[in-house]
Enzyme design. Structure first.
Site, PDB file in Angstrom:
ATOM      1  N   HIS A 157       0.845  -1.197   0.000  1.00  0.00           N
ATOM      2  CA  HIS A 157       0.000   0.000   0.000  1.00  0.00           C
ATOM      3  C   HIS A 157       0.884   1.253   0.000  1.00  0.00           C
ATOM      4  CE1 HIS A 157      -3.890   1.914   1.830  1.00  0.00           C
ATOM      5  NE2 HIS A 157      -3.850   2.036   0.503  1.00  0.00           N
ATOM      6  N   HIS A 236     -14.238   4.435   0.568  1.00  0.00           N
ATOM      7  CA  HIS A 236     -13.209   4.879   1.506  1.00  0.00           C
ATOM      8  C   HIS A 236     -12.397   5.977   0.808  1.00  0.00           C
ATOM      9  CE1 HIS A 236     -10.852   2.091  -0.976  1.00  0.00           C
ATOM     10  NE2 HIS A 236      -9.751   2.753  -0.544  1.00  0.00           N
TER      11      HIS A 236
END
Length: 264
Positions: A157, A236
């Protein structure tokens, strides 16, 4: 026959007799005091004239004295009036000066207060513009930086995910200028901002975008709404911090926000 003169009362006295009689008369007048009486009367007349002249002089002197006294009173009155006027004028000027000083101080106080308010406003604005905040108010990190997984092409990520339901307000974390606003491939609808300190922040997976390239933004200004566009598993906000606009220059977003005073 011898000529003889007539005798008696009709006979005219001779010149010698008349002269003698005049002399005798004068002597008699002198003897009887007639001339003596005339002399005192003439002296008295001289005295009366002298007295009259003295009285006239005294009257003139008195009149001059009265005139002089009156002139002195008029001059004294004029002097008193002038002094009273000058005193009143001095008091008036002093009062005007006092009022002017009060007005000057009041105006100076107003200016000072206005300047202090302006200075405080500038300081507050400076702090606001230099302040940082969360990209989604009251949110928390749901996926951390460098988390691994098959969802990311790099294998990890490159940012953090903030929990946000669809349509939540997404704001700029600080002041800067929009350098990208549109579709970003795997990021979906995204916005990239060059921050005033030279760093870059990225906001991905937006449902909609509310800013355009070149627009200046401030901390807390809404730039879009959260969503699930691009490579996303659900609503999100994907948030990244970078040292440049290029992919791969990412840094820890949480550490970045904390370095700017944001509690994450």
């Amino acid at each position: 026959m011898a000529f003889t003169r007539a005798a008696g009362k009709h006979r005219r006295p001779s010149a010698l007799s008349r002269r003698s009689a005049n002399i005798a008369g004068v002597a008699a007048l002198t003897t009887t005091g007639v001339i003596g009486t005339l002399a005192p009367q003439a002296f008295a007349a001289d005295q009366d004239l002298a007295a009259e002249e003295t009285g006239s002089i005294r009257a003139v002197v008195m009149e001059d004295s009265v005139t002089e006294t009156l002139a002195e009173r008029v001059e004294a009155q004029a002097t008193a009036q002038r002094e009273a006027y000058e005193k009143a004028e001095a008091q008036r000027k002093a009062e005007e000066a006092r009022k002017a000083e009060i007005k000057r101080k009041a105006e100076a106080k107003v200016r000072q207060e206005r300047e202090e308010r302006a200075r405080a406003a500038r300081e507050a604005e400076r702090k606001r513009l230099n302040a940082y905040r969360l990209p989604v108010a009251g949110s928390y990190v749901s996926t951390g930086y460098k988390a691994g997984g098959a969802m990311w092409s790099s294998g990890s990520h490159s940012g953090v995910d903030f929990h946000a339901s669809s349509g939540s307000s997404v704001v700029a974390v600080g002041s800067g200028t929009v350098v990208e606003a549109g579709w970003g491939g795997a990021y979906g609808n995204n916005v990239v901002i060059r921050m005033n300190d030279g760093s870059y922040t990225q906001y991905g997976h937006l449902a909609s975008i509310g800013v355009s390239v070149g627009q200046s933004v401030t901390p807390g200004q809404q730039i879009g709404l959260s969503g699930s566009t691009g490579n996303s598993s659900g609503p999100h906000l994907h948030f990244e911090a970078r040292t440049s606009a290029e992919y791969g220059s990412d840094i820890d977003p949480v550490a970045y926000l904390r370095s700017h005073g944001v509690s994450v």
